[in-house]
Design an enzyme around this catalytic site. Structure first.
Site, PDB file in Angstrom:
ATOM      1  N   TRP A 299       0.864  -1.180   0.000  1.00  0.00           N
ATOM      2  CA  TRP A 299       0.000   0.000   0.000  1.00  0.00           C
ATOM      3  C   TRP A 299       0.901   1.231   0.000  1.00  0.00           C
ATOM      4  O   TRP A 299       1.830   1.313   0.804  1.00  0.00           O
ATOM      5  CB  TRP A 299      -0.918   0.051   1.229  1.00  0.00           C
ATOM      6  CG  TRP A 299      -1.617   1.379   1.266  1.00  0.00           C
ATOM      7  CD1 TRP A 299      -2.616   1.807   0.442  1.00  0.00           C
ATOM      8  CD2 TRP A 299      -1.305   2.497   2.121  1.00  0.00           C
ATOM      9  NE1 TRP A 299      -2.946   3.118   0.729  1.00  0.00           N
ATOM     10  CE2 TRP A 299      -2.160   3.552   1.754  1.00  0.00           C
ATOM     11  CE3 TRP A 299      -0.378   2.707   3.147  1.00  0.00           C
ATOM     12  CZ2 TRP A 299      -2.124   4.810   2.380  1.00  0.00           C
ATOM     13  CZ3 TRP A 299      -0.340   3.945   3.776  1.00  0.00           C
ATOM     14  CH2 TRP A 299      -1.213   4.978   3.393  1.00  0.00           C
TER      15      TRP A 299
ATOM     16  N   GLU B 290      -3.010  -2.912  -2.536  1.00  0.00           N
ATOM     17  CA  GLU B 290      -4.157  -2.346  -1.806  1.00  0.00           C
ATOM     18  C   GLU B 290      -4.556  -0.982  -2.362  1.00  0.00           C
ATOM     19  O   GLU B 290      -3.785  -0.036  -2.325  1.00  0.00           O
ATOM     20  CB  GLU B 290      -3.795  -2.227  -0.325  1.00  0.00           C
ATOM     21  CG  GLU B 290      -4.933  -1.707   0.531  1.00  0.00           C
ATOM     22  CD  GLU B 290      -4.568  -1.613   2.023  1.00  0.00           C
ATOM     23  OE1 GLU B 290      -3.418  -1.943   2.398  1.00  0.00           O
ATOM     24  OE2 GLU B 290      -5.436  -1.201   2.806  1.00  0.00           O
TER      25      GLU B 290
ATOM     26  N   LYS C 282      -7.124   2.483  -2.702  1.00  0.00           N
ATOM     27  CA  LYS C 282      -7.728   3.422  -1.751  1.00  0.00           C
ATOM     28  C   LYS C 282      -8.455   4.518  -2.503  1.00  0.00           C
ATOM     29  O   LYS C 282      -8.085   4.856  -3.626  1.00  0.00           O
ATOM     30  CB  LYS C 282      -6.618   4.011  -0.876  1.00  0.00           C
ATOM     31  CG  LYS C 282      -7.125   4.760   0.324  1.00  0.00           C
ATOM     32  CD  LYS C 282      -6.024   4.961   1.351  1.00  0.00           C
ATOM     33  CE  LYS C 282      -6.603   5.724   2.551  1.00  0.00           C
ATOM     34  NZ  LYS C 282      -5.668   5.869   3.642  1.00  0.00           N
TER      35      LYS C 282
ATOM     36  N   ASP D 179      -9.617  -3.187   1.632  1.00  0.00           N
ATOM     37  CA  ASP D 179      -9.672  -2.615   2.980  1.00  0.00           C
ATOM     38  C   ASP D 179     -11.055  -2.009   3.153  1.00  0.00           C
ATOM     39  O   ASP D 179     -11.491  -1.207   2.333  1.00  0.00           O
ATOM     40  CB  ASP D 179      -8.581  -1.558   3.140  1.00  0.00           C
ATOM     41  CG  ASP D 179      -8.545  -0.969   4.550  1.00  0.00           C
ATOM     42  OD1 ASP D 179      -9.601  -0.547   5.052  1.00  0.00           O
ATOM     43  OD2 ASP D 179      -7.445  -0.916   5.140  1.00  0.00           O
TER      44      ASP D 179
ATOM     45  N   HIS E 162     -11.653   1.700   2.649  1.00  0.00           N
ATOM     46  CA  HIS E 162     -11.168   2.394   1.456  1.00  0.00           C
ATOM     47  C   HIS E 162     -12.201   2.604   0.359  1.00  0.00           C
ATOM     48  O   HIS E 162     -11.849   2.868  -0.781  1.00  0.00           O
ATOM     49  CB  HIS E 162      -9.966   1.641   0.877  1.00  0.00           C
ATOM     50  CG  HIS E 162      -8.763   1.729   1.760  1.00  0.00           C
ATOM     51  ND1 HIS E 162      -7.507   1.363   1.357  1.00  0.00           N
ATOM     52  CD2 HIS E 162      -8.617   2.167   3.035  1.00  0.00           C
ATOM     53  CE1 HIS E 162      -6.647   1.550   2.346  1.00  0.00           C
ATOM     54  NE2 HIS E 162      -7.301   2.027   3.372  1.00  0.00           N
TER      55      HIS E 162
ATOM     56  N   HIS F 191      -8.507  -6.283   4.472  1.00  0.00           N
ATOM     57  CA  HIS F 191      -8.170  -5.530   5.677  1.00  0.00           C
ATOM     58  C   HIS F 191      -9.483  -5.235   6.383  1.00  0.00           C
ATOM     59  O   HIS F 191     -10.219  -4.338   5.991  1.00  0.00           O
ATOM     60  CB  HIS F 191      -7.436  -4.226   5.340  1.00  0.00           C
ATOM     61  CG  HIS F 191      -5.966  -4.428   5.207  1.00  0.00           C
ATOM     62  ND1 HIS F 191      -5.076  -3.400   4.984  1.00  0.00           N
ATOM     63  CD2 HIS F 191      -5.214  -5.560   5.276  1.00  0.00           C
ATOM     64  CE1 HIS F 191      -3.846  -3.900   4.931  1.00  0.00           C
ATOM     65  NE2 HIS F 191      -3.904  -5.204   5.094  1.00  0.00           N
TER      66      HIS F 191
ATOM     67  N   ASP G 108     -11.953   6.840   6.306  1.00  0.00           N
ATOM     68  CA  ASP G 108     -11.071   5.711   6.616  1.00  0.00           C
ATOM     69  C   ASP G 108     -10.413   5.909   7.979  1.00  0.00           C
ATOM     70  O   ASP G 108      -9.204   6.052   8.083  1.00  0.00           O
ATOM     71  CB  ASP G 108     -10.016   5.587   5.501  1.00  0.00           C
ATOM     72  CG  ASP G 108      -9.044   4.459   5.744  1.00  0.00           C
ATOM     73  OD1 ASP G 108      -9.443   3.453   6.342  1.00  0.00           O
ATOM     74  OD2 ASP G 108      -7.871   4.597   5.335  1.00  0.00           O
TER      75      ASP G 108
ATOM     76  N   ASP H 216     -10.135   3.949  10.598  1.00  0.00           N
ATOM     77  CA  ASP H 216      -9.481   2.804  11.236  1.00  0.00           C
ATOM     78  C   ASP H 216      -9.894   2.605  12.688  1.00  0.00           C
ATOM     79  O   ASP H 216      -9.058   2.357  13.543  1.00  0.00           O
ATOM     80  CB  ASP H 216      -7.954   2.900  11.101  1.00  0.00           C
ATOM     81  CG  ASP H 216      -7.520   2.821   9.652  1.00  0.00           C
ATOM     82  OD1 ASP H 216      -7.624   1.742   9.064  1.00  0.00           O
ATOM     83  OD2 ASP H 216      -7.098   3.854   9.089  1.00  0.00           O
TER      84      ASP H 216
ATOM     85  N   ASP I   8      -6.857  -4.436  10.033  1.00  0.00           N
ATOM     86  CA  ASP I   8      -6.134  -3.171   9.872  1.00  0.00           C
ATOM     87  C   ASP I   8      -6.914  -2.053  10.540  1.00  0.00           C
ATOM     88  O   ASP I   8      -7.845  -1.504   9.972  1.00  0.00           O
ATOM     89  CB  ASP I   8      -5.939  -2.857   8.374  1.00  0.00           C
ATOM     90  CG  ASP I   8      -5.152  -1.566   8.168  1.00  0.00           C
ATOM     91  OD1 ASP I   8      -4.554  -1.067   9.141  1.00  0.00           O
ATOM     92  OD2 ASP I   8      -5.130  -1.055   7.028  1.00  0.00           O
TER      93      ASP I   8
HETATM   94  C1  RNT Z   1      -3.791   2.707   4.729  1.00  0.00           C
HETATM   95  C2  RNT Z   1      -3.889   1.252   4.454  1.00  0.00           C
HETATM   96  C3  RNT Z   1      -2.760   0.406   4.965  1.00  0.00           C
HETATM   97  C4  RNT Z   1      -2.270   0.823   6.349  1.00  0.00           C
HETATM   98  C5  RNT Z   1      -1.315  -0.158   6.980  1.00  0.00           C
HETATM   99  C6  RNT Z   1      -0.610   0.428   8.155  1.00  0.00           C
HETATM  100  O1  RNT Z   1      -4.898   3.396   4.321  1.00  0.00           O
HETATM  101  O2  RNT Z   1      -5.090   0.782   4.954  1.00  0.00           O
HETATM  102  O3  RNT Z   1      -3.089  -0.920   4.910  1.00  0.00           O
HETATM  103  O4  RNT Z   1      -3.324   1.037   7.236  1.00  0.00           O
HETATM  104  O5  RNT Z   1      -0.455  -0.645   6.035  1.00  0.00           O
HETATM  105 ZN    ZN Z   2      -5.370  -1.342   4.911  1.00  0.00          ZN
END
Ligand code: RNT
Ligand code: ZN
Length: 417
Positions: free
Chosen positions: A186, A225, A227, A258, A261, A285, A293, A295, A325
């Protein structure tokens, strides 16, 4: 919770499920075989060991300053050991390139070697875990807004070198541990404001990726990955969904989905069957976006339940690599792990226990009221009694009992950091 009550509740649940033709023992065995790829970066808010006072930059951010974060490799390991002692099943650990055992030496990203991760491989062996890996493009003087898609060839080459080395490290992990390591790529590359040269940046990224993946790593499962946008990079992301989707398909590598994303009204689960028809495996993820996003810690919400259902119903457990993640620095970090891991396991157990045979029959015969009614009823089945029994048989705290355990760990360990 008292052991005899857990067992009695399980026996009752087992019978209730048997009424619907569902075998709880089979579901429990399947749950035990689901290895989650637990991210190491919730321990220390995505900082790593290059520079313990380092700041996170590059499109992602943690918020909060809850005390007790891990400050070095020993503390990260201590916390991971605590986490795995609180959840059932056998899992993988996902490391980022900045988490190498650098022993206080300055090792730049274009200098990392398998030797910097040997102690992790040994640690994993000792704890019966497998490893996954991630190259790290963020939080570095050479990673402003662009890395692998930078106009400057020298900067691109630096990050190509870093990523090839990361894949070689993953290859060594896979080789020594006898289980292919997922390498997830990523990068945050993008721009804050309107860009007029999108085609150009994407062609640079494509070229960098071709160089990176031309190196053969037989013990690696590669993933890229995508986004929608990053923090401070709101107008353009080079590695967009369509870009990586096409790249992955053309080059026979995995896409990583993810959950944070995509657009807030999109659901990640719907992408699974579309991708799996064209790609042997994908990577996830599991995360929780709140408005963006962000997290947040994974909880048992509709998105995660639907994701688990989709995978189980597509009979695709062996084709989906389930990574976590999220990083929340505002609550107890061990607690964050256990909540998220258990929520993910619960979602899969629910899916494994769902009356899918009957649901399919209803659907096939156009009995849509019946389908909806059974979907609703299934939500209230005693799956949680089965989960409690799973925890009991895995010798980990049942239900809310882990709260006191984590509070004790905080008192003894993390509050003293
Ligand atoms: C970031 C991505 C990625 C990170 C990690 C730390 O938007 O989701 O995967 O969160 O690699
Ligand atoms: Zn991620």
């Amino acid at each position: 919770m008292k052991q005899d009550r857990i067992i009695a509740a399980y026996e009752a649940a087992k019978e209730r499920y048997a009424d619907l033709g569902i075998d709880t023992e089979k579901a429990l065995k399947a749950l035990k075989d689901i290895s989650l790829s637990i991210h190491c970066w919730q321990t220390d808010d995505v900082i790593g060991f290059e520079n313990p006072d380092g700041q996170l930059s590059g499109g992602i951010q943690t918020t909060g300053n809850y005390p007790g974060k891990a400050r070095n490799i020993d503390e990260v390991r201590q916390d991971m050991e605590k986490v795995i002692s609180l959840v059932g099943g056998h899992h993988r650990l996902s490391l980022h390139a900045v988490y190498g055992d650098f022993k206080g030496k300055k090792v730049d990203r274009n200098e990392i070697e398998p030797e910097h991760f040997q102690s992790w491989i040994d640690w994993a062996k000792e704890h019966g875990m497998k490893l996954d890996f991630n190259s790290t493009s963020f939080s570095h003087p050479k990673s402003g807004d662009l890395t692998l898609a930078h106009r400057d060839k020298a900067i691109r080459d630096f990050w190509i070198e870093h990523t090839i080395r990361s894949r070689k490290i993953a290859d060594e992990m896979g080789r020594q541990l006898g289980s292919k390591a997922c390498h997830n790529l990523w990068i945050h590359d993008g721009s804050k404001d309107i860009t007029v040269d999108r085609y150009y940046y994407r062609s640079l990224l494509k070229d960098s990726l071709d160089k990176i993946f031309s190196v053969r790593c037989p013990n690696v499962k590669d993933a890229v990955e995508c986004k929608l946008f990053g923090m401070g990079l709101e107008s353009f992301t080079v590695g967009s969904h369509e870009f990586y989707m096409c790249y992955a398909m053309k080059n026979n590598i995995m896409s990583t989905l993810d959950m944070g994303h995509f657009h807030p009204t999109e659901e990640t689960y719907d992408k699974i069957s579309a991708l799996l028809l064209f790609s042997p495996e994908i990577m996830l993820h599991v995360s929780r976006p709140v408005r963006w996003d962000s997290d947040h810690v994974v909880i048992l919400n509709d998105s995660v339940q639907m994701l688990a259902q989709e995978i189980v119903w597509a009979d695709a457990l062996s084709r989906v690599n389930i990574g976590l993640d999220y990083f929340d620095a505002s609550i107890n970090r061990i607690g964050a792990y256990v909540i998220g891991i258990r929520a993910t396991q619960k979602a899969f157990l629910q899916a494994l226990l769902s009356p899918i045979g009957q649901l399919r029959e209803y659907e096939a015969s156009g009995r849509n009221f019946e389908r909806l009614a059974l979907l609703e009823e299934a939500k209230g089945l005693p799956w949680n009694d089965v989960f409690n029994y799973f925890c009991l048989t895995e010798n980990v705290p049942v239900a809310e009992d882990y709260i006191a355990d984590i509070e004790q760990y905080e008192k003894d360990i993390t509050s003293k950091r």
